[in-house]
Design a protein around this motif. Sequence first.
Motif, short mmCIF file in Angstrom:
data_model
loop_
_atom_site.label_atom_id
_atom_site.label_comp_id
_atom_site.label_asym_id
_atom_site.label_seq_id
_atom_site.Cartn_x
_atom_site.Cartn_y
_atom_site.Cartn_z
N PHE A 3 0.87 -1.16 0.00
CA PHE A 3 0.00 0.00 0.00
C PHE A 3 0.91 1.21 0.00
N SER A 5 1.51 5.57 -1.66
CA SER A 5 0.91 6.73 -2.30
C SER A 5 1.63 6.94 -3.62
N ALA A 6 0.90 7.34 -4.61
CA ALA A 6 1.45 7.59 -5.94
C ALA A 6 1.39 9.08 -6.24
N SER A 17 -0.68 13.67 -4.15
CA SER A 17 -0.56 12.22 -4.23
C SER A 17 -1.91 11.57 -3.97
N VAL A 18 -2.03 10.31 -4.38
CA VAL A 18 -3.25 9.54 -4.17
C VAL A 18 -2.86 8.17 -3.62
N ALA A 19 -3.77 7.56 -2.88
CA ALA A 19 -3.53 6.22 -2.36
C ALA A 19 -3.50 5.23 -3.51
N SER A 20 -2.62 4.24 -3.41
CA SER A 20 -2.50 3.26 -4.48
C SER A 20 -1.99 1.94 -3.91
N ILE A 21 -1.97 0.94 -4.75
CA ILE A 21 -1.42 -0.37 -4.42
C ILE A 21 -0.41 -0.72 -5.49
N ASP A 58 2.69 -0.11 -10.17
CA ASP A 58 1.56 0.57 -9.56
C ASP A 58 0.28 0.10 -10.26
N LEU A 59 -0.67 -0.38 -9.48
CA LEU A 59 -1.88 -0.97 -10.06
C LEU A 59 -3.05 -0.01 -10.20
N ARG A 60 -2.86 1.27 -9.88
CA ARG A 60 -4.01 2.19 -9.93
C ARG A 60 -4.50 2.43 -11.34
N THR A 61 -3.68 2.15 -12.34
CA THR A 61 -4.12 2.36 -13.72
C THR A 61 -4.35 1.04 -14.46
#
Length: 87
Positions: A3, A5-6, A17-21, A58-61
């Motif tokens: 976990f 931040s991106a 920044s935003v939370a990301s995995i 980064d899996l947010r995208t």
Amino acid sequence: MLFRSAELGGGALPEQSVASIAVRVEMPAASAEALAARLRFESPAVIGRVHKGALLLDLRTVFPRQDADLIRVVKAAAECAARQSAS
């Protein structure tokens, strides 16, 4: 899985920044830099970030429907990077 931040990027949001995995990828047979370079040549290309000797993806995208393609591409790149490191 990490976990984290991106960063959104520069320009209008330089410190936002935003939370990301992210998935941390480590291979004893190849460096994180070699794997990252190989992933950029796969289809579809995958862009990761090398951090503390490991590749972070980064899996947010990444949409759920793209999971199988991501796994396929990472496996192919890992095999290629390992062969290149062995030679």
